[in-house]
Structures are given as C-alpha cells and as structure tokens.
Scaffold this motif. Structure first.
Motif, PDB file in Angstrom:
ATOM      1  N   LEU A 287       0.859  -1.187   0.000  1.00 23.63           N
ATOM      2  CA  LEU A 287       0.000   0.000   0.000  1.00 23.63           C
ATOM      3  C   LEU A 287       0.896   1.237   0.000  1.00 23.63           C
ATOM      4  O   LEU A 287       1.658   1.454   0.948  1.00 23.63           O
ATOM      5  CB  LEU A 287      -0.901   0.011   1.238  1.00 23.63           C
ATOM      6  CG  LEU A 287      -1.786   1.252   1.398  1.00 23.63           C
ATOM      7  CD1 LEU A 287      -2.904   1.247   0.370  1.00 23.63           C
ATOM      8  CD2 LEU A 287      -2.353   1.326   2.818  1.00 23.63           C
TER       9      LEU A 287
ATOM     10  N   ARG B  12       0.838   8.561  -0.430  1.00 25.55           N
ATOM     11  CA  ARG B  12       1.535   9.542  -1.269  1.00 25.55           C
ATOM     12  C   ARG B  12       2.465  10.485  -0.516  1.00 25.55           C
ATOM     13  O   ARG B  12       3.351  11.096  -1.113  1.00 25.55           O
ATOM     14  CB  ARG B  12       0.521  10.359  -2.064  1.00 25.55           C
ATOM     15  CG  ARG B  12      -0.431  11.195  -1.238  1.00 25.55           C
ATOM     16  CD  ARG B  12      -1.440  11.906  -2.120  1.00 25.55           C
ATOM     17  NE  ARG B  12      -2.501  12.555  -1.357  1.00 25.55           N
ATOM     18  CZ  ARG B  12      -3.535  13.175  -1.912  1.00 25.55           C
ATOM     19  NH1 ARG B  12      -3.648  13.229  -3.226  1.00 25.55           N
ATOM     20  NH2 ARG B  12      -4.460  13.742  -1.166  1.00 25.55           N
TER      21      ARG B  12
ATOM     22  N   ALA C 200      -8.589  14.979   2.003  1.00 27.46           N
ATOM     23  CA  ALA C 200      -8.038  14.347   0.802  1.00 27.46           C
ATOM     24  C   ALA C 200      -7.850  15.377  -0.304  1.00 27.46           C
ATOM     25  O   ALA C 200      -6.813  15.405  -0.979  1.00 27.46           O
ATOM     26  CB  ALA C 200      -8.943  13.213   0.337  1.00 27.46           C
TER      27      ALA C 200
ATOM     28  N   ALA D   9     -14.759   5.127   0.969  1.00 26.90           N
ATOM     29  CA  ALA D   9     -13.467   4.869   0.342  1.00 26.90           C
ATOM     30  C   ALA D   9     -13.408   5.473  -1.058  1.00 26.90           C
ATOM     31  O   ALA D   9     -12.402   6.084  -1.450  1.00 26.90           O
ATOM     32  CB  ALA D   9     -13.192   3.368   0.290  1.00 26.90           C
ATOM     33  N   GLU D  10     -14.479   5.323  -1.804  1.00 26.60           N
ATOM     34  CA  GLU D  10     -14.514   5.874  -3.164  1.00 26.60           C
ATOM     35  C   GLU D  10     -14.366   7.395  -3.135  1.00 26.60           C
ATOM     36  O   GLU D  10     -13.659   7.979  -3.961  1.00 26.60           O
ATOM     37  CB  GLU D  10     -15.828   5.475  -3.838  1.00 26.60           C
ATOM     38  CG  GLU D  10     -15.950   5.941  -5.279  1.00 26.60           C
ATOM     39  CD  GLU D  10     -17.246   5.495  -5.929  1.00 26.60           C
ATOM     40  OE1 GLU D  10     -17.511   5.933  -7.068  1.00 26.60           O
ATOM     41  OE2 GLU D  10     -17.996   4.721  -5.301  1.00 26.60           O
TER      42      GLU D  10
ATOM     43  N   HIS E 240     -10.629   8.157  -2.062  1.00 31.17           N
ATOM     44  CA  HIS E 240      -9.689   7.712  -3.099  1.00 31.17           C
ATOM     45  C   HIS E 240      -9.746   8.604  -4.331  1.00 31.17           C
ATOM     46  O   HIS E 240      -8.734   8.763  -5.033  1.00 31.17           O
ATOM     47  CB  HIS E 240      -9.989   6.267  -3.492  1.00 31.17           C
ATOM     48  CG  HIS E 240      -9.673   5.277  -2.424  1.00 31.17           C
ATOM     49  ND1 HIS E 240     -10.204   3.999  -2.391  1.00 31.17           N
ATOM     50  CD2 HIS E 240      -8.871   5.365  -1.330  1.00 31.17           C
ATOM     51  CE1 HIS E 240      -9.745   3.354  -1.341  1.00 31.17           C
ATOM     52  NE2 HIS E 240      -8.938   4.161  -0.679  1.00 31.17           N
TER      53      HIS E 240
ATOM     54  N   HIS F 134      -9.632  11.594  -4.514  1.00 26.91           N
ATOM     55  CA  HIS F 134      -8.712  12.719  -4.344  1.00 26.91           C
ATOM     56  C   HIS F 134      -7.292  12.259  -4.011  1.00 26.91           C
ATOM     57  O   HIS F 134      -6.457  13.075  -3.602  1.00 26.91           O
ATOM     58  CB  HIS F 134      -9.235  13.655  -3.256  1.00 26.91           C
ATOM     59  CG  HIS F 134     -10.589  14.226  -3.565  1.00 26.91           C
ATOM     60  ND1 HIS F 134     -10.789  15.165  -4.559  1.00 26.91           N
ATOM     61  CD2 HIS F 134     -11.804  13.967  -3.032  1.00 26.91           C
ATOM     62  CE1 HIS F 134     -12.072  15.469  -4.610  1.00 26.91           C
ATOM     63  NE2 HIS F 134     -12.713  14.757  -3.702  1.00 26.91           N
ATOM     64  N   GLY F 135      -7.027  10.954  -4.150  1.00 23.21           N
ATOM     65  CA  GLY F 135      -5.661  10.464  -4.056  1.00 23.21           C
ATOM     66  C   GLY F 135      -5.166  10.076  -2.679  1.00 23.21           C
ATOM     67  O   GLY F 135      -4.003   9.683  -2.524  1.00 23.21           O
TER      68      GLY F 135
ATOM     69  N   LYS G 236      -5.418   7.846   1.080  1.00 17.39           N
ATOM     70  CA  LYS G 236      -5.786   6.534   1.594  1.00 17.39           C
ATOM     71  C   LYS G 236      -6.660   6.705   2.831  1.00 17.39           C
ATOM     72  O   LYS G 236      -6.578   7.713   3.542  1.00 17.39           O
ATOM     73  CB  LYS G 236      -4.544   5.709   1.928  1.00 17.39           C
ATOM     74  CG  LYS G 236      -3.586   5.510   0.752  1.00 17.39           C
ATOM     75  CD  LYS G 236      -4.256   4.843  -0.439  1.00 17.39           C
ATOM     76  CE  LYS G 236      -3.274   4.642  -1.579  1.00 17.39           C
ATOM     77  NZ  LYS G 236      -3.933   4.135  -2.813  1.00 17.39           N
ATOM     78  N   LEU G 237      -7.474   5.668   3.092  1.00 14.12           N
ATOM     79  CA  LEU G 237      -8.467   5.738   4.160  1.00 14.12           C
ATOM     80  C   LEU G 237      -8.404   4.493   5.028  1.00 14.12           C
ATOM     81  O   LEU G 237      -8.467   3.372   4.529  1.00 14.12           O
ATOM     82  CB  LEU G 237      -9.869   5.872   3.557  1.00 14.12           C
ATOM     83  CG  LEU G 237     -11.049   5.973   4.522  1.00 14.12           C
ATOM     84  CD1 LEU G 237     -10.991   7.283   5.307  1.00 14.12           C
ATOM     85  CD2 LEU G 237     -12.371   5.871   3.760  1.00 14.12           C
TER      86      LEU G 237
ATOM     87  N   ASP H  96      -8.404   0.934   3.185  1.00 13.32           N
ATOM     88  CA  ASP H  96      -7.024   0.561   2.890  1.00 13.32           C
ATOM     89  C   ASP H  96      -6.330  -0.142   4.051  1.00 13.32           C
ATOM     90  O   ASP H  96      -5.210  -0.644   3.887  1.00 13.32           O
ATOM     91  CB  ASP H  96      -6.230   1.812   2.505  1.00 13.32           C
ATOM     92  CG  ASP H  96      -6.777   2.441   1.236  1.00 13.32           C
ATOM     93  OD1 ASP H  96      -6.699   1.796   0.176  1.00 13.32           O
ATOM     94  OD2 ASP H  96      -7.299   3.573   1.313  1.00 13.32           O
TER      95      ASP H  96
END
Length: 679
Positions: free
Chosen positions: A17, A20, A50, A92-93, A96, A98-99, A101-102, A166
């Motif tokens: 995982l 960023r 995010a 999560a969607e 995600h 916006h890049g 992790k959750l 995640d």
C-alpha cells in the motif's frame, strides 16, 4: 518552503500500500456518525482533507466491533454487522477520488463506556476495576466473553476489507479493552490472561491473529498504543517498548501508532490530549524510542501543530509518518498549501481544544477558528467569488470583523475595515494575556495576514462614525464592534471591576481578592491564575456546581491544576449578592445557592465575570437609514441563501459576533462566514 519539506512529501509503502506522503490524520471521534454509520457529513469532512493533499486519513476513533461496546456515545460508528459495508465502500470511493488513503480504528471499549445507553449491557474488562472517567464497574470477562470479542474483532476486520478501506488499526490506547488487559492498573487476573506482561499481552495477540486470519496477510493492520501510560500503577515506557517490539517482531502488526499517556480520569485526559498549555510535540520521544526497536513504520500524533515540526520529526527519523489531526481540523488544505509554496496561508492550530471539548459533552467536533470544518456540505473552505462586486464596510477588527472582511474580500468585494484600536484582535487580545492562553493570539494574526493579502482597506486607530461609513457609499455594512464587560446585577456593583480590567492591565489588584464567576468559562479561571501569580490571596466563587463548569475536558483540568498549585480557594454554589465599602476595604456578601445561607468576605478587591453586552450604538444609529432596518434574514442564513435585500438602492446593515450578543470565538466566525459567503 519549510525545511525538510521533501521528507514529508516522500511516499511511504506498507505491505504494497503506497501512501503519497508522510502526513496523516489519526482516528478521532468528531461526533458526526448517524445511526452508527459514517454518512455524508462524516465522509465530506474526511474528503476535504483528501482534497487538501493529505496522505492518509483515519476515521472512526473508535469504532465498535461488538454490541456490548455501544457506538451511541459520541455518535460513533458500529462495525458489528455487515450493514456498514456499503457506507465504507462509498466513503473509500470518495476519499480515493482525491488520491488519499483511508483507514479506520476498531475497538471494544471495555469498561471505558456507559452501561445505561443503547443496549444496556454490562460493561466488561479484564478485571472489575472501576474507571473514574466512565464511572462504571465492569464485570470480569470469562472465556466465553474473550472468545466472542476476539471473533468480533476478526469479523470487523473482514468488513473493513470488503468495504474497500485501505487498512485498519485497533485501539490499545486511552484505556480501551486491549490495553485494559495490558495494564496492571486494571488487569488483576490470575489466569493465563493476567500476571506477567506476556500473559497480559495474550488477549491482544489473539485479537490480532484473528483479524489477520479474517482479512488476509495482504491487508494492512496496525495498532494505536501508548508509549508510556504515565501513571504510577500503569504500563511503564519499558513495558510499552516490549509490547510494541514483540507484536511487530511476530508479524502481528504492519505499523505502530504511538502516543503518550492514557485517559482513565480527568487529568490524564488533558495530558493525553494536550492543549496549548503544553509545548509542541511534547511526547515525540516515545515513538522515537520505539522506532529504534522495530522494523515496521511508526506513526505519531499529539500536538504537532505545524508542518516544520512534523517535517523535522520525519527527517530526523523519529517517526515514519506524522499525524496532524487537530491541525487538519483547523486547515484541511495544509499539505496542498505546502506543495504550492503557500506555507504562510496555513491556518495553524492554536491548541484550544474546542474540537475535543465539545465531544465530551455530547456535541460535535467544531474548530474554534474554522467554522467550515464539519460543515463541508454547507460552508466553503475555499470561498467562491461573487457574480457582482460590491462595496462593503466592516466596523470592528475582532475575530468576527476580520472574518467578515476576509470572506467578503475572497468574494471579490471592495472592503473597508475600521478598527478604533491600533491593533486587531478585539477581546482575543485580552484573553491571550492570561498565563497559558497566549496561543489564542494566532487566530487574529492569521486573519489579519489574510485580509492584508486580499487588499482590504484597513483603517486602524479609527473609530468609525455614522458619517464615516456613509461617506464610503457602501452597499453592505457589517457591524462587528464586539461587546463590553458587564459589572453585574449585585447590589453595589459599582465597586466591582471585571476580569477584562485585570487581564488588560487597567486594574492591578493587590492583597485579598474575591473573584466571582457567573459565566463558567475560561476568563475567570485565567484571571484567578493571573492574580494568584501576582501575589494576591484569591478566593474564586461561582454560582455553578463547580469552578469553570463550562470549560471542557482538555482544558478544565489544567485550570484546576494551576488553581490548586497557586492556593486559590474555590467556592462553588455561591452567588454574589452585594458589595459595599467598609473603611478602606470591601465587604462582599455571598449566598449559598443550595441552603440560601449568607456569608461575608472582607477583601481588598472584588473582581467579576458577568460576560459582555453588545456595543450597539453605531448599529442603532445606522439602522434607520438601511434598506433592511438592520434585520438579518435568519431563514436565508440557515438555508445558505443570500439575504433578500441584495441589489436594493442604499445599504443593507448586519451585525455579527458579540455585537449581536456575547458568545465565543467560533460563534463570531460562523456568524461572519455564513452571512458573507452569500453576499
């Protein structure tokens, strides 16, 4: 850009995982859950972070895995059945996209909750030891309970994976069930789950093994734990290092999220959730010590209020990720601003603790200085420009006036800001003079920098008259003239000076002082500390059940600690009824609110806090000439619609903050944001 920024912006990979950057927000309880689910408000709150560039945002601190760990207190999340999975997938969607992790935090609260809520089940723990914070005496868990709770953690981990999260962590911090088994302050068992540290670690080991089996070896599972419980009968630093190193070595955890302290009582709450009375990053040494002993990534959160401190912590190898949770409540876009070279636009957390304090009285988490946080569905973090530019005059440069000027300038309006003093800040300047409350000055400092950048015509040292305002030919006038302290309603109130008089230095009492508090907020407690440190003999009386009754969990214990240390006499349940001179001293008459018995004190000074009343002379002078008679359309305000007087010839008149009525900093800022965002 700040020093070591590259360390913060470097990705981190944990078991496949990739996150960023090295900035995160830890799981916490904002009180946004609904029906035990993370619905739109909860999701938008994290999605904003995010958007703002965060690497990892964690939610659900702490989400319950079983029905005898109720989610109802603090409007939390229940992961006790599969109905939560679709909400996780949607959540999560959203993040995600916006890049970022959750992840989620899972727990069983054990004794750290109430039995008289939700399902009315008994609380349970390793041993039947009462917790001061929750005030419950749990029943001792038997083998059936242990097996059931272990299965509940495993099923919750499966739901997290199926929900597209995640990863997850278990809470073994703040006195939850897993660390109740660890800690000798709770665990008095004589079976294989008690006694030695190895035995006390057994329950946590079984939980993690079951979670790993249910979610698979590829799923990221971590643990949040203390690096030192900081209580005499609790886990030592050495104990915590051994627990962390053992679980990491045995492959039970993929990361460690380390904090300091625990939360079994009032003072330990304040320590584990450090406010502005603490230095920045006071417990960074704890994760640093554990990182030397483990191979898995180490996270840390506790009063890391600025990116420079976070960057240093990562660059010097103390931690692998730095959590800036309350800092993101103050400014969810801080990473984006860093990457864009706009470090000085970051609204820095001042450590007021308002967000957390609201939760512990059943409210929702709100930031003292950012009224958009938690209201993402209705309040903008980035204010859009208006279709038509207008001329706006704002009178008063306290928090309400500064925010009104800032938002109007963001809208593209031409703004003139009058302030009769030579400095901005209003009553915050007075509050910041009190001992450990100085950090409040950061609020007007940021607002002032923003209005300067936006080109607001700022006129300091200029008390605006009706003629001054009309000479500007405004289309909108916003009165933010604040409030003035009351002297109260006791007989002889002319002999009373206010807490503001003392904090502002207008009066410098000596000798014996009776300090009477009718508000129960920070002001009187802070003033008592100032007076006692100046050498006064202070008695603090209040008609409330306790001193500083309206002050929250992270702040009240600090006030009380200081008052006790300084020898302040505290007299609750007393009402000030009269003050009169006798010779060169004063007699203060008090009435007990329970018995109605009256007492007298012979003192040199009587100081009181009765709150403020609006400074409204200018508003009243202008309202007759305004197109709206000074009325605010409350229905439009709540609905997020423009005020109905826009576009009429003349000017519309509004008032915000303490000029409307005395409340607090957050209310002042919220008044201005929700009014001005639609002007």
């Amino acid at each position: 850009m700040i020093a070591n920024a590259e360390a913060l912006l470097k990705p981190l990979t944990i078991k496949g995982l990739t996150i960023r950057n090295r900035v995160m927000s830890t799981s916490h309880a904002p009180g946004y859950g609904r029906d035990g689910k993370p619905q739109e408000r909860y999701q938008l709150y994290h999605a904003e972070k995010a958007k703002g560039g965060i690497g990892l945002t964690m939610f659900g601190g702490s989400s319950s895995v079983a029905i005898d760990s109720p989610a109802a207190p603090w409007n939390q999340i229940s992961v006790a059945d599969d109905s939560v999975i679709p909400y996780f997938q949607q959540f999560a969607e959203r993040v995600h996209a916006h890049g970022a992790k959750l992840m989620i935090q899972l727990t069983h609260m054990g004794r750290r909750t109430k039995w008289d809520t939700e399902n009315w089940f008994p609380t349970l723990s390793a041993s039947p030891r009462r917790e001061p914070a929750s005030r419950t005496i749990p029943r001792e868990m038997d083998r059936n309970d242990i097996r059931r709770v272990v299965r509940a953690f495993a099923e919750a981990a499966r739901r997290c994976k199926e929900g597209g999260l995640d990863g997850c962590e278990i809470s073994a911090a703040h006195g939850h069930l897993v660390d109740q088994f660890w800690s000798p302050s709770v665990n008095q068992r004589s079976d294989e789950y008690g006694g030695s540290l190895e035995n006390r670690m057994r329950f946590g080991r079984e939980v993690l093994e079951a979670m790993r089996e249910a979610a698979g070896d590829d799923y990221v599972i971590g643990i949040r734990m203390s690096g030192d419980e900081m209580i005499a009968d609790g886990l030592s630093h050495e104990d915590c290092v051994e627990i962390a190193a053992t679980y990491a070595r045995d492959g039970l955890v993929d990361f460690l999220n380390i904090m300091g302290g625990q939360a079994r009582d009032e003072m330990s709450h304040a320590v584990s959730l450090p406010n502005m009375s603490f230095p920045v990053a006071p417990f960074l040494f704890l994760p640093s010590a554990i990182k030397r002993e483990v191979e898995v990534p180490v996270f840390h959160a506790q009063r890391v209020t600025d990116l420079a401190t976070g960057a240093r912590a990562v660059a010097e190898g103390h931690v692998d990720m730095i959590a800036m949770t309350r800092t993101h409540i103050a400014d969810p876009h801080l990473v984006k601003k860093l990457m864009e070279g706009r470090d000085d636009d970051i609204r820095q957390c001042v450590g007021a603790g308002y967000c957390i304090d609201r939760i512990y009285v059943g409210g929702d988490a709100l930031c003292l200085q950012n009224a958009a946080t938690g209201r993402e569905a209705t309040m903008p973090h980035v204010v859009p420009r208006a279709a038509q530019a207008r001329k706006v005059v704002v009178v008063g440069a306290g928090p309400a006036g500064l925010e009104a000027a800032r938002v109007c300038a963001e809208r593209g309006h031409k703004v003139v800001l009058f302030e009769k003093e030579t400095a901005v800040g209003g009553q915050i300047n007075i509050a910041a003079k009190a001992t450990w409350r100085e950090a409040l000055s950061g609020i007007p400092r940021w607002l002032y920098a923003q209005v300067q950048k936006k080109g607001v015509d700022i006129r300091l040292g200029r008390e605006a008259s009706e003629a001054d305002i009309l000479a500007e030919a405004p289309e909108v006038v916003i009165i933010a003239t604040g409030g003035l302290p009351q002297h109260g309603h006791a007989k002889g109130h002319e002999h009373i000076v206010t807490t503001a008089d003392v904090l502002a230095g207008r009066v410098q009492p000596t000798g014996s002082v009776l300090l009477y508090d009718e508000i129960g907020g920070h002001n009187a407690a802070s003033t008592a500390e100032v007076l006692a440190k100046a050498g006064c003999l202070v008695e603090m009386a209040t008609h409330d059940l306790q001193i500083a009754q309206e002050v929250g969990t992270t702040n009240k214990p600090v006030h009380l600690r200081e008052l006790y240390k300084l020898g302040v006499v505290m007299s609750p349940n007393m009402e000030l009824i009269e003050v009169y001179p006798e010779g060169n001293r004063l007699i203060a008459a008090l009435r007990n609110t329970m018995t109605e018995a009256e007492e007298e004190r012979v003192v040199d000074r009587v100081v009181a806090d009765y709150g403020t009343l609006p400074v409204n002379a200018l508003f009243e002078a202008l309202r007759g000439a305004s197109v709206n008679d000074g009325e605010t359309d409350l229905d439009a305000l709540v609905a997020g619609l423009p005020q109905r007087w826009s576009g009429q010839k003349g000017f519309a008149l509004y008032r915000v903050g303490d000029a409307w009525t005395g409340r607090n900093i957050h209310a002042a800022l919220y008044d201005s944001l929700r009014l001005c965002k639609d002007l």
